[in-house]
Write an enzyme that holds these catalytic residues in place. Structure first.
Site, PDB file in Angstrom:
ATOM      1  N   VAL A  91       0.829  -1.201   0.000  1.00  0.00           N
ATOM      2  CA  VAL A  91       0.000   0.000   0.000  1.00  0.00           C
ATOM      3  C   VAL A  91       0.865   1.253   0.000  1.00  0.00           C
ATOM      4  CG1 VAL A  91      -1.815   1.235   1.247  1.00  0.00           C
ATOM      5  CG2 VAL A  91      -1.794  -1.272   1.260  1.00  0.00           C
ATOM      6  N   GLU A  92       1.922   1.239   0.789  1.00  0.00           N
ATOM      7  CA  GLU A  92       2.759   2.426   0.962  1.00  0.00           C
ATOM      8  C   GLU A  92       3.617   2.737  -0.265  1.00  0.00           C
ATOM      9  OE1 GLU A  92       2.968   4.702   3.116  1.00  0.00           O
ATOM     10  OE2 GLU A  92       2.044   3.987   4.962  1.00  0.00           O
TER      11      GLU A  92
END
Length: 572
Positions: A184-185
């Protein structure tokens, strides 16, 4: 010669859409299809069959630095949004996503080391809720399933660091879903960099990185160090988990937007008698999507076949070893004596953004397990100058640091660092150490160094101040600058009602560096909201809130009303 780096394990994509469209027609046995990509060739597995990978090329190309996770918050540790907004997916389309079947059965009683596939070990440690009854999770899941190329690139990079992350989470007793946060990051891209100056797999901004012990200087940025940034991220997540009374979803939300904002949202709900959990808090739009992204990834990894996808196994053993360097070392020479390419060395050690490691440490580097012993044996046979690949140059009449740097294809900064000469010039007859084994750096490394060099120019060491004008008070300055009046008073050793004189200098910040980032957002009033509750949530004063929205103390709020909020954050 140690074996070359294996091909990153990639996503194998099998589409169920064509099968659904043709369900009424007699089916012939599905033929496997080969997909070609920059990572190599991959076989799309027909439903119900085991995926197979095609032969890998000898050397994998460098990862694409343009990939970052789909939109996450820019106010905390985040990556730039590089993907379409899943919120744009029509509700009926997201709702039509096939429901996941029960997750794959895990073999009971296996120790972590007994799993053959790292994904099976990962699944066995899942502990978070799956969010299956929340539409936001379905939307994010639909985006992932609709963008297999993104998943292929992300997990194609994950084989380098995922084993280490899973091992550290198990050692700490933390949920293994957290190993998916880098998807996600940063899409597992260690060189990922956001507009908020967040960097690395875990997207630390500079201030938070420093708080959790990540060194950042001209030579090295610990936010990109695979081992150190993972240690810091797990320290931060554990601290947030403890702060929010064991609620992992609140901890993950706070990792994205900052604990202060989540704390204020919790206080606001308690004061209004509303439930205190992630799903019922008012949080920024990016954060409201951030936690569902992780839960959607959890559902996808738990049972990819339910969504027409298959992950090729990642071997359940360490990819790299951490090896002492005996001091500063030229990275090209380190690659040579380890028997690997400079590109692979920088891929494993993205924290080093110069031609050599940091002279002040850390004095270690990550190497493929198969190369670690070779490097350790060879490094002990080199002198300090041999490790650096330096030569010596005697200064002649007319020389300057700039002309010597040009002669040896380097920079003045490198010469100053090599010769421990932070200031001053050179004199005829001086013996200068100069780099004799320089090499062209990979493009991602050059860009990382340029960001450090560019950020260092024009920095100020003066505190931000406001010069008082005739008629000013702390209240008017607070309203004008967006700083809480009580904070302003404390910083200046005053009371909010103290009189001011024209020309007086009022500190607006105790921070001596960094940049102020201002954002304007819109807040929708909910049942039970009051101006004081909303002001507390956004850390502003009630007069500020009223002034921003053209309201008076007698104005009444109603559910659904839109309010304009001015947020101020400092990055640095």
């Amino acid at each position: 010669m140690p074996a070359k780096r294996r091909l990153p394990h990639s996503l194998l994509v099998g589409s169920l859409l064509a099968l659904a469209a043709c369900a009424h027609a007699p089916q012939r046995p599905a033929e496997p299809k080969v997909l070609n990509s920059s990572l190599g060739s991959f076989v799309v597995a027909p439903p119900g069959e085991t995926p197979i990978t095609a032969p890998a090329p000898a050397v994998a190309p460098a990862a694409d630095t343009t990939d970052t996770a789909p939109a996450t918050a820019a106010a905390a540790s985040v990556a730039d949004a590089a993907a379409p907004d899943p919120a744009a997916v029509p509700a009926e389309t997201a709702a039509a996503e096939p429901a996941p079947a029960p997750g794959p059965t895990q073999v009971a009683g296996l120790d972590p080391a007994q799993y053959a596939d790292l994904f099976d070990r990962l699944r066995a440690g899942f502990r978070l809720e799956d969010g299956s009854d929340h539409h936001a999770v379905d939307q994010e899941l639909h985006w992932y399933v609709s963008n297999p190329d993104y998943l292929q690139r992300a997990f194609g990079r994950a084989d380098v660091s995922l084993y280490h992350i899973v091992t550290e989470l198990e050692r700490r007793g933390m949920p293994l879903e957290l190993a998916l946060l880098p998807v996600v990051e940063s899409a597992f891209e260690p060189y990922a960099y956001s507009r908020a100056r967040a960097s690395g797999l875990w997207q630390f901004i500079p201030g938070t990185g420093s708080k959790y012990g990540l060194k950042q200087d001209w030579w090295y940025d610990g936010r990109r160090d695979i081992v150190e940034s993972t240690r810091a991220a797990l320290d931060y997540l554990q601290a947030l988990h403890d702060e929010f009374d064991g609620d992992w979803l609140l901890a993950i939300a706070a990792y994205n937007c900052g604990e202060a904002l989540v704390e204020r949202a919790v206080e606001m709900n308690r004061a209004a008698g509303r439930p205190v959990n992630f799903w019922d808090l008012w949080l920024p739009k990016e954060t409201r999507a951030y936690v569902p992204k992780l839960l959607a990834m959890r559902r996808l990894v738990l049972d990819p076949e339910a969504y027409g996808l298959a992950f090729s196994p990642i071997p359940n053993h360490a990819y790299f070893a951490r090896v002492p360097t005996q001091g500063q070392v030229n990275l090209r020479i380190a690659a040579e004596i380890a028997g690997i390419s400079p590109e692979e060395l920088y891929e494993l050690n993205p924290a080093f953004h110069r031609w050599a490691t940091d002279p002040a440490g850390p004095h270690y580097m990550l190497l493929p397990v198969s190369s670690a012993d070779t490097f350790s044996e060879n490094i002990t046979q080199l002198s300090a100058d041999q490790r650096l690949g330096v030569a010596h140059y005697t200064v002649h009449r007319g020389d300057s640091l700039a002309t010597v740097a040009l002669k040896f294809h380097t920079s003045v900064n490198v010469l100053r660092e090599l010769n421990d000469m932070p200031v001053g010039g050179i004199a005829v007859g001086d013996d200068l150490r100069v780099p004799g084994a320089m090499t062209d750096l990979p493009a991602k490394v050059i860009l990382a160094a340029a960001r450090v060099d560019g950020h260092g120019r024009g920095r100020t060491t003066r505190a931000h101040v406001q010069v008082v004008r005739r008629g000013d008070s702390l209240w008017t300055i607070a309203r004008r600058t967006g700083v809480n009046v009580n904070t302003l008073a404390v910083m200046n050793g005053m009371q909010p009602g103290d009189p001011l004189r024209a020309g007086q200098r009022i500190k607006l910040s105790t921070d001596t560096g960094g940049r102020v980032h201002r954002r304007h957002i819109e807040y929708t009033v909910r049942e039970g909201d009051t101006p004081s509750l909303i002001a507390r949530l956004f850390q502003c004063s009630v007069p500020q809130l009223l002034a921003w929205n053209g309201l008076s103390a007698r104005s009444h709020l109603h559910a659904g009303q839109k309010l304009h909020i001015h947020l101020t954050a400092r990055h640095g």
